[in-house]
Design an enzyme around this catalytic site. Structure first.
Site, PDB file in Angstrom:
ATOM      1  N   ASP A  11     -55.995  37.574  75.248  1.00 32.53           N
ATOM      2  CA  ASP A  11     -56.634  38.677  74.529  1.00 32.53           C
ATOM      3  C   ASP A  11     -56.552  38.340  73.038  1.00 32.53           C
ATOM      4  OD1 ASP A  11     -57.799  41.173  73.974  1.00 32.53           O
ATOM      5  OD2 ASP A  11     -55.829  42.108  73.746  1.00 32.53           O
ATOM      6  N   GLU A  71     -61.124  37.082  76.660  1.00 30.67           N
ATOM      7  CA  GLU A  71     -62.009  38.232  76.512  1.00 30.67           C
ATOM      8  C   GLU A  71     -63.045  37.957  75.435  1.00 30.67           C
ATOM      9  OE1 GLU A  71     -61.191  42.789  77.002  1.00 30.67           O
ATOM     10  OE2 GLU A  71     -60.586  42.172  74.992  1.00 30.67           O
ATOM     11  N   ASP A 143     -51.491  44.117  73.851  1.00 29.65           N
ATOM     12  CA  ASP A 143     -52.231  42.854  73.905  1.00 29.65           C
ATOM     13  C   ASP A 143     -51.807  42.010  75.102  1.00 29.65           C
ATOM     14  OD1 ASP A 143     -53.577  43.166  71.192  1.00 29.65           O
ATOM     15  OD2 ASP A 143     -51.464  43.324  70.675  1.00 29.65           O
TER      16      ASP A 143
END
Length: 169
Positions: A11, A71, A143
């Protein structure tokens, strides 16, 4: 017979890049590790990107994953923040690529749909479902939990026929 695949989900973030590692064997998922790589917000942008690079490189060297998932960046109203996030995302994609790993990309809505069943949901729902899917999972930041969700998303998608055919081509 299915083989175990170790997946790192990433992430990206300039301040904090979350990472989460799972092992996938057929339909079974197992939590391996998670955490965050932080950069010094008082340092220059170039130094911060180096810190993210070095931190992720260390994680990959120690954990030895087989595949990576990152992502995709969403665009927000602050163009400068979006650009900086894009640069951190570049590091998040570069490090596993340099290690020879295939890198998959997933939109935030695809991650949410894979983990909670719908494309829209809040972080609390994602974190709760990560714990349901992997009760032994521990994460110290949002995160890291999001990175585990990205890894879970990839574990689900990599089993699809379309994904396997894309890898062959």
């Amino acid at each position: 017979m299915a083989e175990m695949i170790r997946i790192i989900g990433i992430d990206p973030g300039l301040r904090r890049t979350g990472w989460g590692i799972v092992e996938s064997l057929g339909n079974s998922l197992r939590f391996v590790a998670s955490g965050s790589v932080c950069s010094d917000d008082k340092a220059t942008l170039a130094s911060r990107l180096c810190q993210l690079h070095d931190g992720l490189s260390k994680i990959l060297h120690e954990a030895m994953p087989h595949e990576a998932a990152v992502e995709q960046t969403f665009v927000n109203k602050d163009a400068t923040a979006t650009l900086k996030l894009g640069q951190a995302r570049g590091i998040a994609m570069l490090v596993p690529a340099l290690a020879g790993l295939p890198v998959a990309e997933y939109a935030p809505n695809a991650v949410k749909k894979a983990v909670i069943g719908v494309g829209h949901g809040d972080k609390k729902q994602i974190h709760m479902m990560v714990k349901v899917l992997m009760p032994k999972a521990v994460f110290d930041t949002h995160d890291a939990a999001d990175a585990l969700a990205i890894a879970i998303c990839h574990a689900h998608h990599r089993q699809s026929v379309a994904y396997r055919l894309k890898q062959i081509a």
